[in-house]
Design a protein around this motif. Structure first.
Motif, PDB file in Angstrom:
ATOM      1  N   SER A 163       0.828  -1.206   0.000  1.00  0.00           N
ATOM      2  CA  SER A 163       0.000   0.000   0.000  1.00  0.00           C
ATOM      3  C   SER A 163       0.862   1.256   0.000  1.00  0.00           C
ATOM      4  O   SER A 163       2.033   1.239   0.374  1.00  0.00           O
ATOM      5  N   ARG A 164       0.265   2.334  -0.398  1.00  0.00           N
ATOM      6  CA  ARG A 164       0.958   3.620  -0.426  1.00  0.00           C
ATOM      7  C   ARG A 164       1.377   4.048   0.982  1.00  0.00           C
ATOM      8  O   ARG A 164       2.465   4.558   1.191  1.00  0.00           O
ATOM      9  N   ARG A 165       0.479   3.810   1.943  1.00  0.00           N
ATOM     10  CA  ARG A 165       0.774   4.162   3.335  1.00  0.00           C
ATOM     11  C   ARG A 165       1.990   3.389   3.837  1.00  0.00           C
ATOM     12  O   ARG A 165       2.866   3.932   4.493  1.00  0.00           O
ATOM     13  N   SER A 166       2.059   2.116   3.503  1.00  0.00           N
ATOM     14  CA  SER A 166       3.176   1.270   3.911  1.00  0.00           C
ATOM     15  C   SER A 166       4.480   1.759   3.284  1.00  0.00           C
ATOM     16  O   SER A 166       5.514   1.815   3.939  1.00  0.00           O
ATOM     17  N   THR A 167       4.428   2.130   2.013  1.00  0.00           N
ATOM     18  CA  THR A 167       5.610   2.637   1.320  1.00  0.00           C
ATOM     19  C   THR A 167       6.083   3.944   1.941  1.00  0.00           C
ATOM     20  O   THR A 167       7.277   4.143   2.159  1.00  0.00           O
ATOM     21  N   ASN A 168       5.160   4.847   2.240  1.00  0.00           N
ATOM     22  CA  ASN A 168       5.521   6.119   2.876  1.00  0.00           C
ATOM     23  C   ASN A 168       6.130   5.882   4.248  1.00  0.00           C
ATOM     24  O   ASN A 168       7.095   6.546   4.630  1.00  0.00           O
ATOM     25  N   ARG A 169       5.566   4.948   5.002  1.00  0.00           N
ATOM     26  CA  ARG A 169       6.093   4.647   6.333  1.00  0.00           C
ATOM     27  C   ARG A 169       7.498   4.067   6.245  1.00  0.00           C
ATOM     28  O   ARG A 169       8.367   4.415   7.029  1.00  0.00           O
ATOM     29  N   GLN A 170       7.716   3.188   5.276  1.00  0.00           N
ATOM     30  CA  GLN A 170       9.057   2.603   5.093  1.00  0.00           C
ATOM     31  C   GLN A 170      10.064   3.679   4.709  1.00  0.00           C
ATOM     32  O   GLN A 170      11.195   3.663   5.187  1.00  0.00           O
ATOM     33  N   ARG A 171       9.664   4.603   3.849  1.00  0.00           N
ATOM     34  CA  ARG A 171      10.557   5.691   3.451  1.00  0.00           C
ATOM     35  C   ARG A 171      10.887   6.564   4.661  1.00  0.00           C
ATOM     36  O   ARG A 171      12.044   6.928   4.883  1.00  0.00           O
ATOM     37  N   ALA A 172       9.880   6.895   5.459  1.00  0.00           N
ATOM     38  CA  ALA A 172      10.103   7.718   6.653  1.00  0.00           C
ATOM     39  C   ALA A 172      11.028   7.002   7.629  1.00  0.00           C
ATOM     40  O   ALA A 172      11.924   7.622   8.224  1.00  0.00           O
ATOM     41  N   GLU A 173      10.832   5.700   7.800  1.00  0.00           N
ATOM     42  CA  GLU A 173      11.693   4.907   8.692  1.00  0.00           C
ATOM     43  C   GLU A 173      13.135   4.924   8.195  1.00  0.00           C
ATOM     44  O   GLU A 173      14.066   5.108   8.965  1.00  0.00           O
ATOM     45  N   SER A 174      13.322   4.741   6.897  1.00  0.00           N
ATOM     46  CA  SER A 174      14.660   4.743   6.310  1.00  0.00           C
ATOM     47  C   SER A 174      15.326   6.115   6.471  1.00  0.00           C
ATOM     48  O   SER A 174      16.504   6.207   6.832  1.00  0.00           O
ATOM     49  N   GLU A 175      14.574   7.175   6.219  1.00  0.00           N
ATOM     50  CA  GLU A 175      15.121   8.526   6.384  1.00  0.00           C
ATOM     51  C   GLU A 175      15.460   8.803   7.840  1.00  0.00           C
ATOM     52  O   GLU A 175      16.472   9.445   8.134  1.00  0.00           O
ATOM     53  N   GLY A 176      14.632   8.319   8.752  1.00  0.00           N
ATOM     54  CA  GLY A 176      14.909   8.497  10.178  1.00  0.00           C
ATOM     55  C   GLY A 176      16.180   7.784  10.608  1.00  0.00           C
ATOM     56  O   GLY A 176      16.994   8.335  11.346  1.00  0.00           O
ATOM     57  N   ARG A 177      16.363   6.569  10.134  1.00  0.00           N
ATOM     58  CA  ARG A 177      17.588   5.833  10.454  1.00  0.00           C
ATOM     59  C   ARG A 177      18.814   6.540   9.882  1.00  0.00           C
ATOM     60  O   ARG A 177      19.855   6.622  10.530  1.00  0.00           O
ATOM     61  N   GLY A 178      18.683   7.054   8.674  1.00  0.00           N
ATOM     62  CA  GLY A 178      19.790   7.806   8.075  1.00  0.00           C
ATOM     63  C   GLY A 178      20.124   9.049   8.877  1.00  0.00           C
ATOM     64  O   GLY A 178      21.299   9.375   9.087  1.00  0.00           O
ATOM     65  N   ALA A 179      19.101   9.747   9.349  1.00  0.00           N
ATOM     66  CA  ALA A 179      19.320  10.939  10.173  1.00  0.00           C
ATOM     67  C   ALA A 179      20.015  10.572  11.475  1.00  0.00           C
ATOM     68  O   ALA A 179      20.919  11.281  11.935  1.00  0.00           O
ATOM     69  N   GLU A 180      19.629   9.462  12.062  1.00  0.00           N
ATOM     70  CA  GLU A 180      20.271   9.026  13.313  1.00  0.00           C
ATOM     71  C   GLU A 180      21.730   8.654  13.077  1.00  0.00           C
ATOM     72  O   GLU A 180      22.597   8.946  13.911  1.00  0.00           O
ATOM     73  N   ARG A 181      22.035   8.018  11.948  1.00  0.00           N
ATOM     74  CA  ARG A 181      23.442   7.699  11.634  1.00  0.00           C
ATOM     75  C   ARG A 181      24.248   8.983  11.464  1.00  0.00           C
ATOM     76  O   ARG A 181      25.369   9.090  11.975  1.00  0.00           O
ATOM     77  N   TRP A 182      23.688   9.950  10.743  1.00  0.00           N
ATOM     78  CA  TRP A 182      24.379  11.222  10.533  1.00  0.00           C
ATOM     79  C   TRP A 182      24.599  11.943  11.869  1.00  0.00           C
ATOM     80  O   TRP A 182      25.675  12.471  12.135  1.00  0.00           O
ATOM     81  N   ALA A 183      23.587  11.945  12.730  1.00  0.00           N
ATOM     82  CA  ALA A 183      23.710  12.589  14.041  1.00  0.00           C
ATOM     83  C   ALA A 183      24.773  11.891  14.884  1.00  0.00           C
ATOM     84  O   ALA A 183      25.554  12.556  15.591  1.00  0.00           O
ATOM     85  N   ALA A 184      24.839  10.567  14.818  1.00  0.00           N
ATOM     86  CA  ALA A 184      25.858   9.824  15.580  1.00  0.00           C
ATOM     87  C   ALA A 184      27.254  10.197  15.095  1.00  0.00           C
ATOM     88  O   ALA A 184      28.161  10.396  15.915  1.00  0.00           O
ATOM     89  N   TRP A 185      27.434  10.296  13.790  1.00  0.00           N
ATOM     90  CA  TRP A 185      28.749  10.710  13.281  1.00  0.00           C
ATOM     91  C   TRP A 185      29.068  12.138  13.694  1.00  0.00           C
ATOM     92  O   TRP A 185      30.214  12.455  14.027  1.00  0.00           O
TER      93      TRP A 185
END
Length: 120
Positions: A2-24
């Motif tokens: 579903s579109r909602r599932s895809t948007n949620r997965q994208r948000a999750e991926s972007e959030g993880r990327g932001a956390e990696r960047w913040a950790a660095w």
């Protein structure tokens, strides 16, 4: 899927990327990362970092524009991080380190904004 599932997965991926960047970013500034995505009943702490007798429980927020960062953290989310930090503090601050809650705000083409010792 579903579109909602895809948007949620994208948000999750972007959030993880932001956390990696913040950790660095924190490592670059002398912090040692001692925990990431630590969950307890009260909530989740994105990053737990230590430097010179301070344990920081860090909430990371990413927005699509720098203008949106001013509204990225609200009292509800901050209370959840504080509650989680209070539950986790005895485990991570065993040597009488000072503890605090920090926020790192991220937006494209901007350096991270590190808010120190944020209170409700």
């Amino acid at each position: 899927m579903s579109r909602r599932s895809t948007n949620r997965q994208r948000a999750e991926s972007e959030g993880r990327g932001a956390e990696r960047w913040a950790a660095w970013w924190l490592r670059f500034h002398g912090w040692r990362i001692i925990g990431q995505r630590v969950r307890v009943a009260a909530g989740e702490v994105d990053i737990i970092a230590k430097r010179r007798g301070i344990i920081a429980f860090v909430e990371v927020k990413r927005r699509k524009s720098a203008a949106d960062l001013d509204h990225a953290i609200d009292s509800y989310r901050l209370r959840r991080v504080v509650a989680a930090a209070n539950m986790l503090a005895p485990h991570y601050a065993r040597n009488r380190e000072d503890i605090r809650v920090d926020v790192i705000l991220l937006a494209p083409r901007r350096l991270p904004r590190h808010l120190v010792n944020v209170t409700i």
